[in-house]
Design a protein around this motif. Structure first.
Motif, PDB file in Angstrom:
ATOM      1  N   PRO A  90       0.827  -1.164   0.100  1.00  0.00           N
ATOM      2  CA  PRO A  90       0.032   0.014   0.132  1.00  0.00           C
ATOM      3  C   PRO A  90       0.932   1.319   0.152  1.00  0.00           C
ATOM      4  O   PRO A  90       0.555   2.232  -0.487  1.00  0.00           O
ATOM      5  CB  PRO A  90      -0.747   0.042   1.485  1.00  0.00           C
ATOM      6  N   VAL A  91       1.866   1.399   0.726  1.00  0.00           N
ATOM      7  CA  VAL A  91       2.856   2.378   0.591  1.00  0.00           C
ATOM      8  C   VAL A  91       3.211   2.744  -0.846  1.00  0.00           C
ATOM      9  O   VAL A  91       3.457   3.662  -1.159  1.00  0.00           O
ATOM     10  CB  VAL A  91       3.893   2.217   1.695  1.00  0.00           C
ATOM     11  N   MET A  92       3.755   1.762  -1.330  1.00  0.00           N
ATOM     12  CA  MET A  92       4.206   1.582  -2.685  1.00  0.00           C
ATOM     13  C   MET A  92       3.039   2.263  -3.638  1.00  0.00           C
ATOM     14  O   MET A  92       3.475   3.027  -4.742  1.00  0.00           O
ATOM     15  CB  MET A  92       5.130   0.404  -3.140  1.00  0.00           C
ATOM     16  N   LEU A  93       2.000   1.880  -3.403  1.00  0.00           N
ATOM     17  CA  LEU A  93       0.827   2.093  -4.151  1.00  0.00           C
ATOM     18  C   LEU A  93       0.779   3.812  -4.116  1.00  0.00           C
ATOM     19  O   LEU A  93       0.503   4.227  -5.162  1.00  0.00           O
ATOM     20  CB  LEU A  93      -0.253   1.475  -3.968  1.00  0.00           C
ATOM     21  N   VAL A  94       0.692   4.229  -3.095  1.00  0.00           N
ATOM     22  CA  VAL A  94       0.637   5.598  -2.806  1.00  0.00           C
ATOM     23  C   VAL A  94       1.823   6.437  -3.322  1.00  0.00           C
ATOM     24  O   VAL A  94       1.550   7.440  -3.793  1.00  0.00           O
ATOM     25  CB  VAL A  94       0.540   6.089  -1.351  1.00  0.00           C
ATOM     26  N   GLU A 142       1.161   3.610 -14.450  1.00  0.00           N
ATOM     27  CA  GLU A 142      -0.313   3.086 -13.986  1.00  0.00           C
ATOM     28  C   GLU A 142      -0.318   1.580 -13.848  1.00  0.00           C
ATOM     29  O   GLU A 142      -1.135   1.281 -12.934  1.00  0.00           O
ATOM     30  CB  GLU A 142      -1.317   3.561 -15.164  1.00  0.00           C
ATOM     31  N   TRP A 143       0.358   1.019 -14.581  1.00  0.00           N
ATOM     32  CA  TRP A 143       0.178  -0.472 -14.447  1.00  0.00           C
ATOM     33  C   TRP A 143       1.110  -0.820 -13.170  1.00  0.00           C
ATOM     34  O   TRP A 143       0.678  -1.917 -12.420  1.00  0.00           O
ATOM     35  CB  TRP A 143       1.045  -1.300 -15.566  1.00  0.00           C
ATOM     36  N   LEU A 144       1.905  -0.141 -12.715  1.00  0.00           N
ATOM     37  CA  LEU A 144       2.607  -0.378 -11.475  1.00  0.00           C
ATOM     38  C   LEU A 144       1.793  -0.199 -10.329  1.00  0.00           C
ATOM     39  O   LEU A 144       1.755  -1.112  -9.535  1.00  0.00           O
ATOM     40  CB  LEU A 144       4.003   0.513 -11.229  1.00  0.00           C
ATOM     41  N   MET A 145       0.982   0.813 -10.490  1.00  0.00           N
ATOM     42  CA  MET A 145      -0.297   1.104  -9.372  1.00  0.00           C
ATOM     43  C   MET A 145      -1.063  -0.218  -9.184  1.00  0.00           C
ATOM     44  O   MET A 145      -1.346  -0.677  -8.038  1.00  0.00           O
ATOM     45  CB  MET A 145      -1.090   2.305  -9.702  1.00  0.00           C
ATOM     46  N   TYR A 146      -1.578  -0.954 -10.425  1.00  0.00           N
ATOM     47  CA  TYR A 146      -2.390  -1.759 -10.294  1.00  0.00           C
ATOM     48  C   TYR A 146      -1.651  -3.182  -9.465  1.00  0.00           C
ATOM     49  O   TYR A 146      -2.284  -3.738  -8.610  1.00  0.00           O
ATOM     50  CB  TYR A 146      -2.852  -2.261 -11.572  1.00  0.00           C
TER      51      TYR A 146
END
Length: 160
Positions: A90-94, A142-146
């Motif tokens: 989650p931290v990396m997503l943010v 964007e793909w990294l976020m997913y």
């Protein structure tokens, strides 16, 4: 096992994004001296130069951190505590979302998806290529976020 595969996929995606980022930055550096000269005479040119530098830096840093964290989690994630494994995705997503938004706010056209018009002017081929690579970089982020979202869900499910 599934989570390790996902993290290795993230690492590969980060490497691909790094290639796009590197090429975009190299193409933009061709115009650095001209931009510096213009910035001495124009506050707007100075602001544009600063935004270009900071957006490209934030993209590169987010890719590098994604690469390092995904490799650490893929190769040694099982040795880290439960809280580290649970919170890292989650931290990396943010972090990736923030970098992508920062880039998109400056580079994207009003549609918010593409990186503006590419004008095929002979003396701006490098800049046009940098725009194309930046557009590709936005897609990679964007793909990294997913993928960070998926790995967060898998970590919650306890597959480490």
């Amino acid at each position: 096992m599934l989570i390790q595969i996902l993290h290795l996929g993230q690492a590969a995606l980060a490497v691909y994004g790094g290639q796009q980022s590197y090429t975009a930055i190299q193409n933009l550096l061709k115009y650095e001296e001209k931009a510096k000269k213009l910035s001495k005479f124009s506050n707007e040119a100075e602001r544009q130069l600063h935004k270009t530098r900071t957006t490209m830096t934030s993209g590169a840093v987010s890719l590098l951190v994604s690469l390092l964290v995904s490799l650490l989690l893929a190769l040694r994630g099982h040795t880290y505590g439960f809280l580290v494994r649970l919170l890292s995705s989650p931290v990396m997503l943010v972090a990736v979302y923030s970098a992508r938004s920062h880039i998109q706010d400056y580079w994207a056209a009003s549609d918010g998806r593409t990186v503006g018009p590419r004008i095929p002017v002979k003396k701006l081929e490098g800049y046009n290529e940098a725009q194309r690579r930046t557009e590709e970089l936005l897609g990679v982020l964007e793909w990294l976020m997913y993928t960070w979202g998926v790995t967060a869900l898998v970590a919650v499910a306890g597959d480490y």
